[in-house]
Design a protein around this motif. Structure first.
Motif, PDB file in Angstrom:
ATOM      1  N   ASP A  62      71.989  -7.097  14.962  1.00 30.20           N
ATOM      2  CA  ASP A  62      71.053  -6.424  14.058  1.00 30.20           C
ATOM      3  C   ASP A  62      71.418  -6.564  12.585  1.00 30.20           C
ATOM      4  OD1 ASP A  62      69.616  -5.603  16.232  1.00 30.20           O
ATOM      5  OD2 ASP A  62      70.514  -3.604  16.322  1.00 30.20           O
ATOM      6  N   ALA A  63      72.539  -7.229  12.285  1.00 24.29           N
ATOM      7  CA  ALA A  63      72.980  -7.322  10.889  1.00 24.29           C
ATOM      8  C   ALA A  63      71.946  -8.028  10.020  1.00 24.29           C
ATOM      9  CB  ALA A  63      74.317  -8.049  10.819  1.00 24.29           C
ATOM     10  N   ALA A  64      71.380  -9.117  10.532  1.00 20.34           N
ATOM     11  CA  ALA A  64      70.377  -9.852   9.753  1.00 20.34           C
ATOM     12  C   ALA A  64      69.148  -8.985   9.508  1.00 20.34           C
ATOM     13  CB  ALA A  64      69.987 -11.138  10.478  1.00 20.34           C
ATOM     14  N   ALA A  65      68.752  -8.205  10.517  1.00 25.38           N
ATOM     15  CA  ALA A  65      67.590  -7.329  10.362  1.00 25.38           C
ATOM     16  C   ALA A  65      67.857  -6.256   9.303  1.00 25.38           C
ATOM     17  CB  ALA A  65      67.240  -6.686  11.699  1.00 25.38           C
ATOM     18  N   ALA A  66      69.107  -5.768   9.245  1.00 26.11           N
ATOM     19  CA  ALA A  66      69.467  -4.772   8.231  1.00 26.11           C
ATOM     20  C   ALA A  66      69.385  -5.377   6.832  1.00 26.11           C
ATOM     21  CB  ALA A  66      70.872  -4.231   8.499  1.00 26.11           C
ATOM     22  N   GLU A  67      69.815  -6.620   6.698  1.00 25.08           N
ATOM     23  CA  GLU A  67      69.698  -7.296   5.401  1.00 25.08           C
ATOM     24  C   GLU A  67      68.232  -7.495   5.019  1.00 25.08           C
ATOM     25  OE1 GLU A  67      72.753 -10.391   4.224  1.00 25.08           O
ATOM     26  OE2 GLU A  67      72.866 -10.509   6.419  1.00 25.08           O
ATOM     27  N   ARG A  68      67.406  -7.839   6.010  1.00 27.59           N
ATOM     28  CA  ARG A  68      65.975  -8.008   5.737  1.00 27.59           C
ATOM     29  C   ARG A  68      65.358  -6.690   5.264  1.00 27.59           C
ATOM     30  NH1 ARG A  68      67.859 -12.194   7.243  1.00 27.59           N
ATOM     31  NH2 ARG A  68      68.448 -12.003   5.063  1.00 27.59           N
ATOM     32  N   LEU A  78      58.369  -9.788   4.206  1.00 31.88           N
ATOM     33  CA  LEU A  78      59.181 -10.111   5.374  1.00 31.88           C
ATOM     34  C   LEU A  78      59.342 -11.621   5.477  1.00 31.88           C
ATOM     35  CD1 LEU A  78      57.608  -7.763   8.083  1.00 31.88           C
ATOM     36  CD2 LEU A  78      59.687  -7.386   6.758  1.00 31.88           C
ATOM     37  N   PRO A  79      60.370 -12.093   6.182  1.00 30.47           N
ATOM     38  CA  PRO A  79      60.510 -13.543   6.373  1.00 30.47           C
ATOM     39  C   PRO A  79      59.277 -14.113   7.074  1.00 30.47           C
ATOM     40  CG  PRO A  79      62.494 -12.390   7.073  1.00 30.47           C
ATOM     41  CD  PRO A  79      61.464 -11.335   6.824  1.00 30.47           C
ATOM     42  N   ALA A  80      58.852 -15.280   6.662  1.00 30.14           N
ATOM     43  CA  ALA A  80      57.702 -15.915   7.289  1.00 30.14           C
ATOM     44  C   ALA A  80      58.048 -16.335   8.714  1.00 30.14           C
ATOM     45  CB  ALA A  80      57.266 -17.131   6.465  1.00 30.14           C
ATOM     46  N   ALA A  81      57.091 -16.171   9.603  1.00 30.63           N
ATOM     47  CA  ALA A  81      57.223 -16.629  10.995  1.00 30.63           C
ATOM     48  C   ALA A  81      58.439 -16.024  11.697  1.00 30.63           C
ATOM     49  CB  ALA A  81      57.284 -18.153  11.045  1.00 30.63           C
ATOM     50  N   GLU A  86      63.207 -10.584  16.524  1.00 34.01           N
ATOM     51  CA  GLU A  86      63.721 -10.147  15.229  1.00 34.01           C
ATOM     52  C   GLU A  86      62.863  -9.032  14.646  1.00 34.01           C
ATOM     53  OE1 GLU A  86      66.562 -10.955  13.528  1.00 34.01           O
ATOM     54  OE2 GLU A  86      67.019 -11.834  15.479  1.00 34.01           O
ATOM     55  N   LEU A  87      61.550  -9.133  14.829  1.00 35.19           N
ATOM     56  CA  LEU A  87      60.664  -8.081  14.328  1.00 35.19           C
ATOM     57  C   LEU A  87      60.960  -6.750  15.002  1.00 35.19           C
ATOM     58  CD1 LEU A  87      57.293 -10.032  14.076  1.00 35.19           C
ATOM     59  CD2 LEU A  87      58.647  -9.128  12.168  1.00 35.19           C
ATOM     60  N   LEU A  88      61.261  -6.785  16.295  1.00 34.35           N
ATOM     61  CA  LEU A  88      61.594  -5.542  16.997  1.00 34.35           C
ATOM     62  C   LEU A  88      62.893  -4.938  16.475  1.00 34.35           C
ATOM     63  CD1 LEU A  88      60.705  -5.827  20.798  1.00 34.35           C
ATOM     64  CD2 LEU A  88      59.743  -4.314  19.071  1.00 34.35           C
ATOM     65  N   LYS A  89      63.853  -5.787  16.138  1.00 38.94           N
ATOM     66  CA  LYS A  89      65.093  -5.282  15.547  1.00 38.94           C
ATOM     67  C   LYS A  89      64.801  -4.598  14.216  1.00 38.94           C
ATOM     68  CE  LYS A  89      67.978  -8.847  17.698  1.00 38.94           C
ATOM     69  NZ  LYS A  89      68.805 -10.058  17.476  1.00 38.94           N
ATOM     70  N   MET A  90      63.953  -5.218  13.401  1.00 39.95           N
ATOM     71  CA  MET A  90      63.569  -4.607  12.131  1.00 39.95           C
ATOM     72  C   MET A  90      62.853  -3.278  12.362  1.00 39.95           C
ATOM     73  SD  MET A  90      62.052  -7.933  10.090  1.00 39.95           S
ATOM     74  CE  MET A  90      62.778  -9.555  10.323  1.00 39.95           C
ATOM     75  N   ALA A 104      55.934  -0.248   8.776  1.00 39.04           N
ATOM     76  CA  ALA A 104      54.526  -0.628   8.808  1.00 39.04           C
ATOM     77  C   ALA A 104      54.360  -2.138   8.655  1.00 39.04           C
ATOM     78  CB  ALA A 104      53.765   0.107   7.710  1.00 39.04           C
ATOM     79  N   ALA A 105      55.148  -2.743   7.774  1.00 40.55           N
ATOM     80  CA  ALA A 105      55.044  -4.188   7.538  1.00 40.55           C
ATOM     81  C   ALA A 105      55.497  -4.977   8.763  1.00 40.55           C
ATOM     82  CB  ALA A 105      55.883  -4.576   6.323  1.00 40.55           C
ATOM     83  N   ALA A 106      56.608  -4.559   9.370  1.00 36.25           N
ATOM     84  CA  ALA A 106      57.102  -5.261  10.560  1.00 36.25           C
ATOM     85  C   ALA A 106      56.139  -5.087  11.730  1.00 36.25           C
ATOM     86  CB  ALA A 106      58.490  -4.745  10.923  1.00 36.25           C
ATOM     87  N   SER A 107      55.542  -3.902  11.845  1.00 36.19           N
ATOM     88  CA  SER A 107      54.572  -3.649  12.911  1.00 36.19           C
ATOM     89  C   SER A 107      53.333  -4.518  12.727  1.00 36.19           C
ATOM     90  CB  SER A 107      54.176  -2.173  12.929  1.00 36.19           C
ATOM     91  OG  SER A 107      55.294  -1.357  13.218  1.00 36.19           O
ATOM     92  N   SER A 108      52.897  -4.668  11.482  1.00 32.72           N
ATOM     93  CA  SER A 108      51.739  -5.514  11.199  1.00 32.72           C
ATOM     94  C   SER A 108      52.024  -6.970  11.545  1.00 32.72           C
ATOM     95  CB  SER A 108      51.351  -5.384   9.723  1.00 32.72           C
ATOM     96  OG  SER A 108      50.244  -6.192   9.414  1.00 32.72           O
ATOM     97  N   SER A 109      53.223  -7.435  11.214  1.00 31.34           N
ATOM     98  CA  SER A 109      53.604  -8.807  11.552  1.00 31.34           C
ATOM     99  C   SER A 109      53.668  -9.002  13.056  1.00 31.34           C
ATOM    100  CB  SER A 109      54.959  -9.155  10.919  1.00 31.34           C
ATOM    101  OG  SER A 109      54.859  -9.216   9.513  1.00 31.34           O
TER     102      SER A 109
END
Length: 288
Positions: A62-68, A78-81, A86-90, A104-109
């Motif tokens: 989850d470290a990368a998701a925390a940085e995001r 958010l990162p493209a594609a 990864e979205l679930l981790k975010m 909200a942004a991660a859920s939309s993606s």
């Protein structure tokens, strides 16, 4: 915290070997406080020197998701594609640290993902999230996508029950997934009998189904459209299955049997009575 005050966010991925990979991310305290009530409450409790370090202990993956999450606070992007995993981790981290705009942004993606990119493990991860998290308004898009994939995989119960691999997967589904399938008008069966057979298989053979409570069994059974079972099925099978007999009263079975054997004209008359199909389930499921 003053606008110029800063906080260094240290992200510590937890590892079984007790090793930590430290990632220092400089963050303005005012930014953290503006995006998250969790961070705001921490920062507002500070006194004296405001140049401090906040440490987030997260899973190794989850470290990368925390940085995001921190990057999003500055860029709003958010990162493209990003893949669904990864979205679930975010999403989990956003919920944990109350970063609602990131959630909200991660859920939309997640909602915009092609259905083919969402696999079963992702769907099960969504359905296994804590109920309090699933009830959050921002999660509705994630749940909608997970339900769509669930129906794509198991929405034809005749096919599921006719293929051993699919059947084994079905009986291992979590409770929330089975509830979703039985409640949906888009779940296809040749006859409602199949829906009850699938439920009975999940309860009697599934590792999770065998552990549910009597109240949960009764709730699941309420999703079966009893009046659309065939009369022979009601007479010969329902009465012989103990947990069904314990979950239904005699009047429910008799009413369902009466509706099952009735002519179309009689069904129209019976539909005005209390024991007819409910307003929520007034018709057959999606035809197969």
């Amino acid at each position: 915290a003053a606008a110029g005050a800063g906080a260094a966010a240290q992200i510590h991925p937890q590892q079984q070997q007790q090793q930590h990979v430290e990632i220092r991310v400089p963050v303005h305290a005012v930014v953290l406080a503006g995006f998250s009530e969790y961070f705001k409450s921490l920062i507002c409790s500070w006194s004296g020197n405001l140049n401090r370090t906040l440490t987030l202990d997260v899973g190794v993956g989850d470290a990368a998701a925390a940085e995001r999450m921190v990057e999003f606070m500055y860029t709003g992007k958010l990162p493209a594609a990003a893949p669904p995993e990864e979205l679930l981790k975010m999403i989990r981290l956003a919920d944990q640290y109350q970063v609602t705009r990131f959630l909200a942004a991660a859920s939309s993606s997640f909602e915009s993902l092609p259905l083919c990119d969402v696999n079963l493990s992702v769907v099960l991860e969504v359905f296994n999230l804590p109920q309090l998290m699933l009830d959050a308004p921002e999660m509705s898009r994630v749940i909608t996508k997970a339900k769509a994939k669930l129906l794509d995989l198991y929405g034809d119960l005749e096919k599921v029950w006719g293929q051993e691999v699919l059947r084994d997967e079905f009986i291992n589904l979590p409770l929330a997934a089975v509830q979703c399938l039985l409640a949906s008008d888009h779940t296809a069966v040749a006859a409602e009998n199949t829906a009850l057979v699938a439920l009975a298989g999940w309860i009697e053979e599934g590792p999770l189904g065998r552990t549910i409570t009597a109240a949960q069994r009764k709730q699941l059974l309420s999703l079966i459209r009893l009046p659309y079972l065939t009369s022979s099925f009601i007479g010969d099978i329902l009465h012989s299955v103990s947990w069904i007999r314990e979950s239904l009263d005699t009047r429910q079975l008799l009413n369902a049997f009466q509706f099952a054997v009735a002519s179309d004209s009689t069904r129209q008359r019976l539909a005005t009575y209390d024991f007819a199909p409910s307003a929520a389930t007034p018709h057959y499921r999606c035809p197969r």
